[in-house]
Design a protein around this motif. Structure first.
Motif, PDB file in Angstrom:
ATOM      1  N   ARG A 205       0.776  -0.779   0.502  1.00 27.09           N
ATOM      2  CA  ARG A 205      -0.085  -0.031   0.143  1.00 27.09           C
ATOM      3  C   ARG A 205       0.810   1.152   0.525  1.00 27.09           C
ATOM      4  N   ALA A 206       1.874   1.232   0.586  1.00 26.30           N
ATOM      5  CA  ALA A 206       2.868   2.402   0.773  1.00 26.30           C
ATOM      6  C   ALA A 206       3.645   2.736  -0.813  1.00 26.30           C
ATOM      7  N   VAL A 211       5.118   5.664  -4.411  1.00 26.84           N
ATOM      8  CA  VAL A 211       6.265   4.783  -5.223  1.00 26.84           C
ATOM      9  C   VAL A 211       5.291   4.696  -6.735  1.00 26.84           C
ATOM     10  N   GLY A 212       4.192   4.625  -6.328  1.00 25.33           N
ATOM     11  CA  GLY A 212       3.565   3.692  -7.974  1.00 25.33           C
ATOM     12  C   GLY A 212       4.219   2.715  -8.371  1.00 25.33           C
ATOM     13  N   ARG A 213       5.147   1.875  -7.870  1.00 26.76           N
ATOM     14  CA  ARG A 213       5.028   0.880  -8.665  1.00 26.76           C
ATOM     15  C   ARG A 213       5.225  -0.585  -7.363  1.00 26.76           C
ATOM     16  N   THR A 214       4.808  -1.285  -7.564  1.00 24.65           N
ATOM     17  CA  THR A 214       4.553  -3.177  -7.306  1.00 24.65           C
ATOM     18  C   THR A 214       6.010  -3.247  -6.925  1.00 24.65           C
ATOM     19  N   ALA A 215       6.315  -4.336  -5.997  1.00 18.62           N
ATOM     20  CA  ALA A 215       7.425  -4.440  -5.706  1.00 18.62           C
ATOM     21  C   ALA A 215       8.255  -5.705  -6.372  1.00 18.62           C
ATOM     22  N   GLY A 216       7.054  -6.344  -7.097  1.00 15.35           N
ATOM     23  CA  GLY A 216       7.893  -6.740  -8.097  1.00 15.35           C
ATOM     24  C   GLY A 216       8.163  -6.429  -9.681  1.00 15.35           C
TER      25      GLY A 216
END
Length: 232
Positions: A205-206, A211-216
């Motif tokens: 969620r953060a 950031v506008g990105r997923t961890a992947g």
């Protein structure tokens, strides 16, 4: 396509980072939440521009001047411009008029446009002229040193100097740190433990908010151009 961003930390107490960037054919990027204001100088098609940028409280999409070169100065938290209240710059900025490749106008005077190696020299001149100022209490609080004033006074002065609350600064800085770790190959559960997130959904969620990105996407370098140095 990524923006080619190179950044270095500064030894000046007034400056956090000096960075350069070449946009190439990139015309749009994901902006990333940030807690610092800055000066940005860029050249496109032979014309020079200068902007004062402000803190950003969320991610978004921003246009990028095509085939432009940039030099940016990100100032230390707690510094501010005498003529522009910090709150005025949050989630926005101001393009300065009458810029050339050699000089720019700020606070009624002309100043020499810096390159990446003499950014601190410009800042020193702005400080001596009283154009860039700072509240030492903010730096004291960020170091964790107890302040001899009330919590309400600390929060009021923190917001006046930065345009943000202390809580917002912590959340944004933590998300940016998480993005850098993930881009360097760290696993999401490792980042959760290292930075004190409650669990991976809270981290996700953060990242989505700031950031506008997923961890992947951060690990794979996917998602297009992003206004963050994740080259590590």
């Amino acid at each position: 396509m990524r923006l080619r961003i190179e950044a270095r930390e500064s030894g000046s107490p007034w400056v956090d980072t000096v960075w350069t960037c070449t946009s190439g054919p990139v015309t749009e990027m994901t902006s990333v939440a940030c807690v610092r204001w800055g000066l940005v100088f860029w050249v496109q098609d032979g014309r020079a521009y200068t902007s004062v940028t402000g803190p950003e409280t969320r991610t978004g999409t921003a246009p990028v001047p095509e085939d432009a070169t940039f030099v940016g100065i990100d100032f230390a938290i707690g510094t501010s411009l005498r003529a522009m209240p910090a709150a005025m710059l949050v989630d926005g900025g101001v393009e300065l008029p009458d810029s050339t490749r050699r000089t720019f106008r700020l606070d009624g005077s002309r100043w020499e446009t810096p390159g990446p190696d003499d950014a601190e020299a410009l800042v020193e001149r702005l400080v001596r002229a009283g154009i860039v100022v700072r509240d030492p209490l903010v730096a004291q609080v960020l170091r964790g040193t107890p302040a001899d004033v009330s919590g309400r006074t600390v929060e009021r002065r923190f917001r006046a100097a930065t345009g943000l609350t202390r809580g917002a600064v912590r959340q944004i800085e933590r998300a940016r740190t998480a993005a850098g770790l993930l881009a360097a190959g760290a696993a999401a559960d490792t980042v959760v433990a290292k930075l004190g997130y409650f669990d991976e959904p809270h981290l996700a969620r953060a990242l989505r908010t700031y950031v506008g990105r997923t961890a992947g996407q951060l690990r794979d370098g996917a998602g297009g151009a992003i206004a963050l140095d994740v080259s590590a």
